[in-house]
Design a protein around this motif. Structure first.
Motif, PDB file in Angstrom:
ATOM      1  N   PRO A 179     123.120 -18.468  75.826  1.00 59.94           N
ATOM      2  CA  PRO A 179     122.698 -17.919  77.060  1.00 59.94           C
ATOM      3  C   PRO A 179     123.655 -18.002  78.104  1.00 59.94           C
ATOM      4  O   PRO A 179     123.746 -16.728  78.882  1.00 59.94           O
ATOM      5  CB  PRO A 179     121.762 -19.063  77.527  1.00 59.94           C
ATOM      6  CG  PRO A 179     121.105 -19.742  76.117  1.00 59.94           C
ATOM      7  CD  PRO A 179     122.389 -19.513  75.272  1.00 59.94           C
ATOM      8  N   ARG A 187     117.258 -14.245  75.346  1.00 60.35           N
ATOM      9  CA  ARG A 187     115.923 -14.634  74.631  1.00 60.35           C
ATOM     10  C   ARG A 187     115.587 -13.133  73.722  1.00 60.35           C
ATOM     11  O   ARG A 187     114.997 -13.152  72.575  1.00 60.35           O
ATOM     12  CB  ARG A 187     115.021 -15.114  75.051  1.00 60.35           C
ATOM     13  CG  ARG A 187     113.683 -15.625  74.265  1.00 60.35           C
ATOM     14  CD  ARG A 187     112.591 -16.655  75.095  1.00 60.35           C
ATOM     15  NE  ARG A 187     113.069 -17.712  75.105  1.00 60.35           N
ATOM     16  CZ  ARG A 187     113.351 -17.824  76.537  1.00 60.35           C
ATOM     17  NH1 ARG A 187     113.321 -17.073  77.407  1.00 60.35           N
ATOM     18  NH2 ARG A 187     113.894 -19.354  76.996  1.00 60.35           N
ATOM     19  N   GLY A 618     121.932 -26.209  68.924  1.00 58.95           N
ATOM     20  CA  GLY A 618     121.642 -26.142  70.299  1.00 58.95           C
ATOM     21  C   GLY A 618     122.114 -27.377  71.101  1.00 58.95           C
ATOM     22  O   GLY A 618     123.106 -28.225  70.586  1.00 58.95           O
ATOM     23  N   TRP A 622     117.843 -26.979  75.280  1.00 64.24           N
ATOM     24  CA  TRP A 622     117.913 -25.751  74.436  1.00 64.24           C
ATOM     25  C   TRP A 622     118.449 -26.078  73.007  1.00 64.24           C
ATOM     26  O   TRP A 622     119.245 -25.925  72.727  1.00 64.24           O
ATOM     27  CB  TRP A 622     119.170 -24.783  75.022  1.00 64.24           C
ATOM     28  CG  TRP A 622     119.029 -23.556  74.495  1.00 64.24           C
ATOM     29  CD1 TRP A 622     118.223 -22.459  74.414  1.00 64.24           C
ATOM     30  CD2 TRP A 622     120.370 -23.045  73.654  1.00 64.24           C
ATOM     31  NE1 TRP A 622     118.834 -21.455  74.026  1.00 64.24           N
ATOM     32  CE2 TRP A 622     119.912 -21.805  73.271  1.00 64.24           C
ATOM     33  CE3 TRP A 622     121.407 -23.603  73.418  1.00 64.24           C
ATOM     34  CZ2 TRP A 622     120.522 -21.205  72.348  1.00 64.24           C
ATOM     35  CZ3 TRP A 622     122.245 -23.046  72.245  1.00 64.24           C
ATOM     36  CH2 TRP A 622     121.920 -21.499  71.864  1.00 64.24           C
ATOM     37  N   THR A 624     117.621 -24.710  69.033  1.00 59.73           N
ATOM     38  CA  THR A 624     116.890 -23.641  68.486  1.00 59.73           C
ATOM     39  C   THR A 624     116.675 -23.916  66.899  1.00 59.73           C
ATOM     40  O   THR A 624     117.534 -24.701  66.582  1.00 59.73           O
ATOM     41  CB  THR A 624     117.483 -22.349  68.638  1.00 59.73           C
ATOM     42  OG1 THR A 624     119.041 -22.536  67.859  1.00 59.73           O
ATOM     43  CG2 THR A 624     117.727 -21.949  70.233  1.00 59.73           C
ATOM     44  N   GLU A 649     112.189 -22.383  69.540  1.00 58.59           N
ATOM     45  CA  GLU A 649     112.954 -22.977  70.665  1.00 58.59           C
ATOM     46  C   GLU A 649     112.292 -24.224  71.345  1.00 58.59           C
ATOM     47  O   GLU A 649     111.045 -24.020  71.448  1.00 58.59           O
ATOM     48  CB  GLU A 649     112.954 -21.885  71.662  1.00 58.59           C
ATOM     49  CG  GLU A 649     113.745 -22.165  72.794  1.00 58.59           C
ATOM     50  CD  GLU A 649     113.615 -21.043  74.010  1.00 58.59           C
ATOM     51  OE1 GLU A 649     114.249 -21.236  75.083  1.00 58.59           O
ATOM     52  OE2 GLU A 649     112.879 -20.160  73.801  1.00 58.59           O
ATOM     53  N   ASN A 650     113.034 -24.868  71.206  1.00 63.18           N
ATOM     54  CA  ASN A 650     112.409 -26.659  71.566  1.00 63.18           C
ATOM     55  C   ASN A 650     111.039 -26.843  70.800  1.00 63.18           C
ATOM     56  O   ASN A 650     110.315 -27.185  71.674  1.00 63.18           O
ATOM     57  CB  ASN A 650     112.151 -26.559  73.101  1.00 63.18           C
ATOM     58  CG  ASN A 650     113.626 -26.383  73.894  1.00 63.18           C
ATOM     59  OD1 ASN A 650     114.566 -26.655  73.499  1.00 63.18           O
ATOM     60  ND2 ASN A 650     113.558 -25.772  75.023  1.00 63.18           N
TER      61      ASN A 650
END
Length: 668
Positions: A179, A187, A618, A622, A624, A649-650
């Motif tokens: 990110p 995303r 991650g 955050w 993944t 994600e999470n």
């Protein structure tokens, strides 16, 4: 020399696509431009190859080179979509990248290109496009023929690693961009990339012969297209070594070759050992062609190769004994053929021993002692004692040797053969048998007999009809010692390395002879035994090991159902790396993968391959995760492939893909 590292920069192409890159720049390059070295692969500069990149490119930069590590279009932080391997778009982008590098104020205008595996492939492919600034390449563990010597097919047989590699690509390409680099749209980019992803193993399975798909990117189609000097490197435990002698023989540019005992890792990290000072050798290569310094390379032998001594057939090997030899030219006039005949009494010797017909139909699980197609230095991956398999093969063996001799090159088996089925496989192994009976595989080859006359136009066998058959085994270098014996074993299956033929065929054989490439051992001034400096490297990447991981490899037979199961189960790190955190980017990496291959000895159509994996990366807040499951079965007419990919994600699901493909068998 101090080095400045720029962890991310954009290279913008003519169509607006941005490729992410890392740059190692030696001090003073802004005032006095330096040559540059490009490595161009799809394996993510930020995390995927960071541990490998730092000490290698950092070392080169300290020797006065700008090093540029670029993520290909559609991988890592780069824009776009990666639709397949080795596309023309990949080459076109590389041409732009090389021109961009050459035009930078810190670059002298001279660019070299290097890479291992995928990066070694595209070094050859890009060199064939002749970009003006590209002055030399270094290709490691690559091939000149994408059909015969890549991870999809071998000898016209379908490698089970086609599914393994295709499944890895799903996980690798399913990872999100960082990110902090991609920005607020990270995303959306991630999900778009997953939505566009092809079902990789089905792409490759759709091409079961050497057609235009494979010819693209196979530089064997026109060796003369390559106009810059080439250093080509292979390893006996790796699976991409056969291209080394071919390239040395058929290229017309200045070229040199090195073949060591290694698996699929750069030689300065070489496993099994001994590792060598490969980075120092690389600098000599770059100094010669990028700086114009005479380093003596052109006065050195064309091929330096490691000839192994006898070693036990352990599944895990960290070191292989042997010695380095040199050949001033390749092909070498000091290597001559020695013929051994396959005798009716199962001997292997100078006389032919009669014209008897011998037959073999191997159990479908034959091959359990074969190890992995591609060694990477991981535990348990090497071929084990061949006696486990030799009971399901026709075996021919020499008397006990009185004197030692070396082989260097490709052994060849010539035989008259007949099959009772229109599609059949032949599997040939060459082993060194120790005085205690342990058999260590030195070389092997598999061949789909419908490809006996070439891979472009396979032809079904006529049941019962005799034909001449030549099987060229993998190149090898080995010394057979006094008190040992040579063994040739011929079978009709090699599970779990290759997918079985649709028929449980019986092969009849006669008039067989084995031709060995025997090295005289004469050392000329140019061919004196080479010596390498010890391994060196630049500063290492800061890494925190969180868990050593676990790996198991085993086979087991169910005596009730007759099913043979072969399992590889890796937790934490598929290549033995465990679970770790890259401290420089605060990123945890963990990769679990399980392969489960089953077959019954009496039924090739019972073959089933299920592969599951989880890839997590991650940091706090955050995390993944990519979860995949792929499966392959077949009947007499079709291959059946299915696949699923889920992204999280999470721990919350964010994307899912499902595939189902039914692909006709093409004499496969």
């Amino acid at each position: 020399m101090s080095v400045h590292i720029e962890n991310h920069l954009w290279i913008t192409l003519a169509d607006g696509c941005r490729l992410g890159a890392r740059l190692w720049l030696p001090a003073g390059a802004g005032d006095t431009p330096v040559p540059a070295i490009l490595e161009y692969i799809p394996y993510r500069k930020g995390d995927g190859t960071r541990v490998r990149d730092e000490p290698m490119h950092g070392y080169f930069a300290a020797q006065g080179y700008a090093c540029v590590r670029v993520d290909m279009r559609g991988s890592g932080e780069s824009d776009g979509h990666l639709a397949d391997e080795y596309l023309k778009q990949e080459q076109d982008d590389a041409l732009e990248v090389i021109a961009w590098i050459a035009a930078q104020p810190w670059c002298s205008g001279a660019v070299g290109m290097m890479g291992k595996s995928w990066g070694g492939f595209n070094c050859l492919q890009v060199a064939a496009r002749r970009p003006p600034a590209l002055k030399a390449i270094m290709t490691v563990y690559s091939t000149d023929n994408r059909f015969t010597d890549d991870i999809h097919y071998m000898g016209g047989c379908l490698l089970n690693d086609n599914l393994w590699w295709g499944s890895l690509m799903l996980a690798f390409q399913g990872r999100p961009p960082f990110p902090e680099i991609a920005g607020p749209d990270w995303r959306a980019q991630w999900l778009e990339r997953i939505a566009a992803m092809p079902f990789f193993p089905a792409l490759w399975l759709a091409h079961q012969r050497y057609d235009a798909y494979w010819k693209h990117g196979s530089v064997c189609e026109a060796y003369d297209d390559i106009a810059c000097p080439v250093l080509v490197v292979g390893g006996w435990i790796d699976s991409y070594t056969n291209a080394v002698p071919r390239l040395l023989e058929r290229l017309t540019v200045p070229r040199r070759g090195i073949i060591g005992p290694w698996g699929h890792v750069y030689p300065h990290d070489g496993a099994p050992g001994p590792a060598i000072g490969f980075l120092q050798e690389a600098v000599r290569w770059w100094d010669q062609w990028l700086k114009g310094q005479d380093t003596g390379i052109l006065d050195e032998p064309m091929l330096r190769a490691y000839v192994t001594d006898a070693y036990p057939p352990d599944g895990t090997r960290t070191f292989i004994p042997g010695r380095w030899v040199a050949e001033a030219h390749w092909p070498s006039p000091d290597i001559t053929p020695r013929t051994l005949h396959l005798r009716a009494d199962h001997g292997l010797g100078a006389s032919d021993g009669g014209d008897a017909v011998l037959s073999i139909r191997s159990p479908q699980s034959h091959g359990r002692a074969g190890g992995e197609w591609m060694g990477t230095g991981c535990p348990g991956e090497m071929p084990t004692d061949q006696r486990l398999d030799d009971g399901g093969a026709l075996v021919f063996e020499t008397d006990v040797l009185d004197t030692a001799f070396d082989i260097l090159g490709a052994p060849r088996l010539h035989v008259r053969a007949a099959s009772d089925a229109p599609v059949a496989h032949a599997v040939v192994t060459l082993s060194d048998v120790a005085p205690d009976g342990q058999a260590t595989r030195i070389s092997y080859q598999v061949l789909n007999l419908t490809h006996r006359n070439g891979h472009e136009t396979p032809e079904p066998l006529v049941p019962g009809a005799w034909f001449d058959l030549t099987v060229t085994l993998n190149d090898c270098g080995h010394r057979f010692a006094p008190g040992h014996r040579l063994r040739i074993a011929i079978g009709t299956a090699y599970w779990p390395l290759i997918w079985p033929a649709p028929h449980a065929a019986t092969l009849a054989l006669r008039d067989g002879r084995l031709v060995l490439p025997v090295r005289s051992g004469a050392e000329t001034a140019q061919g004196a035994a080479p010596a390498f400096p010890p391994p060196a490297h630049g500063p290492l990447t800061p890494v925190t090991q969180l868990d050593p991981g676990r790996i198991e490899r085993y086979s087991v037979q169910d005596c009730v159902t007759g099913t043979m199961r072969y399992v590889t189960d890796a937790e934490g790190g598929v290549f033995g790396e465990g679970i770790y955190r890259l401290d420089g980017v605060d990123t945890l990496v963990s990769h679990n993968l399980r392969r489960d291959l089953t077959i019954r000895d009496d039924d090739p159509l019972s073959a089933r391959y299920v592969l599951t994996q989880t890839y997590e990366m991650g940091r706090a807040g955050w995390m993944t995760k990519i979860v995949t499951r792929t499966e392959m079965t077949s009947d007499a007419g079709y291959f059946h492939l299915s696949g699923q990919l889920e992204a999280f994600e999470n721990d919350q699901p964010v994307a899912r893909r499902d595939w189902s493909e039914h692909i006709a068998r093409d004499l496969m």
